[in-house]
Design an enzyme around this catalytic site. Structure first.
Site, mmCIF file in Angstrom:
data_model
loop_
_atom_site.group_PDB
_atom_site.id
_atom_site.type_symbol
_atom_site.label_atom_id
_atom_site.label_comp_id
_atom_site.label_asym_id
_atom_site.label_seq_id
_atom_site.Cartn_x
_atom_site.Cartn_y
_atom_site.Cartn_z
ATOM 1 N N SER A 5 0.829 -1.308 -0.071
ATOM 2 C CA SER A 5 -0.025 0.078 0.134
ATOM 3 C C SER A 5 0.780 1.333 -0.019
ATOM 4 O O SER A 5 1.950 1.098 -0.024
ATOM 5 C CB SER A 5 -0.805 -0.036 1.360
ATOM 6 O OG SER A 5 -0.048 0.329 2.407
ATOM 7 N N LYS A 6 0.199 2.441 -0.103
ATOM 8 C CA LYS A 6 1.198 3.650 -0.187
ATOM 9 C C LYS A 6 1.943 3.770 1.118
ATOM 10 O O LYS A 6 3.206 4.164 1.081
ATOM 11 C CB LYS A 6 0.139 4.883 0.169
ATOM 12 C CG LYS A 6 -0.398 4.898 -1.356
ATOM 13 C CD LYS A 6 -0.924 6.655 -1.546
ATOM 14 C CE LYS A 6 -1.417 7.013 -2.829
ATOM 15 N NZ LYS A 6 -2.795 7.576 -3.093
ATOM 16 N N ARG A 7 1.634 3.418 2.269
ATOM 17 C CA ARG A 7 2.267 3.244 3.401
ATOM 18 C C ARG A 7 3.632 2.755 3.357
ATOM 19 O O ARG A 7 4.751 2.994 3.952
ATOM 20 C CB ARG A 7 1.225 2.665 4.631
ATOM 21 C CG ARG A 7 1.951 2.331 5.798
ATOM 22 C CD ARG A 7 0.954 1.677 6.664
ATOM 23 N NE ARG A 7 0.110 0.589 6.231
ATOM 24 C CZ ARG A 7 0.578 -0.465 6.513
ATOM 25 N NH1 ARG A 7 1.555 -0.862 7.255
ATOM 26 N NH2 ARG A 7 0.013 -1.692 5.820
#
Ligand code: GLU
Length: 465
Positions: free
Chosen positions: A240-242
């Protein structure tokens, strides 16, 4: 049969890291076999497709060096061809009109759900006479999929995967408004583009059964499929972006070289023994489908950063100087002059040993370009305000009279000076560093002096004295 692969992104966002890896694998496989690598922009979802995303994909691929053959194909522009195939299947009795209204289908699914049955189209219009069609209802076209037997994908990564045909319902090919579904468009395009190998994320594996049914209905050869496991974050959860599921452009901004990112993405899901450093030319020689792993790989920025350090050290100084110039100009606030550009090039052999990204490299290089008098950081200022000042001041007089400004000579003079004043070399080198770089960390200081040159070095020293 010559190999044709394709990358088929939907332009609804940037070129993310998973997409870039899919593109890379398709590129390598095509190059390995002297085939073609095509780009198809799957822009049929008009609401979500944007020109900005198309541009980002094209930019990202170009930056990575994954050049495709020919012009990009835009899927939406081929809608009429997709519809034609659906109508042909209809004429051949391999597809049929379905007049079930959305409300009717909702009710059907609700009932299936209530009875604990899987929710599938029940084929209610499959064998019905079209004369029974309700007036004024535009129909969809559905594939008359086989009811018995099974459909098998011979996947080069996942192995043989089979599903019973009773599990698959008659999918819609053409919507009531005449637009093709994704399934129809993908199959028709892959066929028309003569794609021989489809390499894509394993989130598409379940679609493949239906796509194979459609190939069979059309009487077309089924391409070779390779469904590659998705990329996960270091914690094992889907990327994910994280975790850094960013666009290729973000990695460029963070100072990664395309060579390093390609090498990293290659190793993320494909292996050749224990080899870690695999430049593009070598990758083209080695890439095969057998080397693709079957379990999800974990994205690890630290590994990417280390590889980037390697490619920085390997890069030629001319090339690095050119890609560093805009970053340095940003930091300095003006484009570099010829003298400055030459100085950066002289400094690069020393600088690139100590940086892992272009961002770091630019930050480490910028002191060479700063206009006098330099702004000193706190530590450097403190050093010069205290016991650093006196030795610097005496040594400056020796330097001013020194005819030879090479690193070795400068170091020798400094050593002699330190010895005769009963100082550790650092007690002289540190104030020199503070004066010349404005900081207490830098490449070896005598190297710095040679690169700055006599006049600039003496000027900077006098500024602090
Ligand atoms: N457009 C699809 C996607 O971006 C890829 C379809 C395919 O590779 O067959 O996920």
């Amino acid at each position: 049969m010559s190999v044709v692969t394709r990358f088929a992104p939907s332009p609804t966002g940037f070129l993310h890291i998973g997409g870039a890896r899919t593109a890379l694998f398709n590129y390598l496989y095509a190059k390995r076999h002297g085939g073609k690598f095509l780009l198809r922009i799957e822009d049929t979802d008009r609401a979500r497709s944007t020109q900005a995303a198309v541009d980002a994909i094209i930019d990202g691929l170009s930056w990575l060096g994954l050049e495709w053959d020919g012009e990009p194909i835009y899927q939406f522009a081929r809608a009429e061809r997709h519809a034609e195939v659906a109508r042909k299947l209809l004429a051949e009795g391999k597809a049929y009109y379905c007049y079930a209204s959305p409300e009717e289908l909702d009710a059907m699914r609700a009932e299936q759900k209530a009875n604990g049955l899987p929710m599938r189209y029940d084929g209610r219009w499959r064998d019905r006479d079209p004369s029974e069609a309700p007036a004024g209802v535009p129909p969809v076209i559905r594939l008359k999929a086989p009811k018995d037997g099974e459909t098998t994908v011979q996947d080069s990564v996942q192995g043989t995967v089979t599903v019973a045909n009773t599990q698959l319902d008659d999918m819609v090919l053409l919507r009531a408004d005449g637009t093709p579904t994704y399934m129809l468009a993908v199959v028709v395009d892959d066929h028309d583009m003569a794609v021989t190998h489809v390499i894509r994320g394993d989130d598409h594996l379940t679609n493949t059964f239906r796509q194979i049914q459609l190939y069979n209905a059309c009487g077309w050869d089924v391409p070779n499929f390779s469904h590659i496991p998705l990329i996960h974050g270091p914690d094992g959860a889907k990327l994910s972006k994280r975790h850094g599921a960013l666009g290729a452009d973000a990695y460029r901004d963070m100072g990664f070289l395309p060579e390093a990112l390609c090498n990293y993405l290659l190793r993320l899901g494909w292996g050749h023994g224990d080899d870690e450093i695999i430049p593009m030319a070598q990758a083209i020689e080695w890439f095969d489908l057998d080397g693709i792993g079957r379990s999800p790989s974990r994205f690890d920025v630290a590994k990417l950063t280390n590889l980037n350090g390697h490619y920085l050290r390997e890069a030629s100084d001319d090339h690095l100087a050119a890609i560093l110039a805009p970053r340095l100009a940003d930091l300095v606030g003006a484009p570099l002059g010829d003298e400055q550009a030459a100085m950066v090039k002289r400094a690069l052999p020393g600088l690139k040993e100590r940086a892992k990204t272009l961002v770091e490299l630019a930050e480490n290089a910028v002191f060479y370009l700063k206009a006098r008098p330099l702004t000193l950081d706190d530590k450097a200022a403190k050093l010069l305000a205290e016991d650093g000042r006196a030795p610097l001041s005496s040594f400056a007089q020796i330097l001013a009279a020194l005819p030879d400004w090479r690193q070795e000579t400068l170091e020798e003079e400094a050593r002699k000076f330190a010895e005769s004043h009963d100082l550790k070399l650092g007690k002289l080198a540190q104030p020199l560093r503070a004066a010349l770089t404005g900081s207490t960390v830098s490449p070896p200081i005598f190297e710095v002096m040679e690169i700055l040159g006599r006049e600039e070095s003496l000027g900077r020293i006098n500024d602090v004295l």
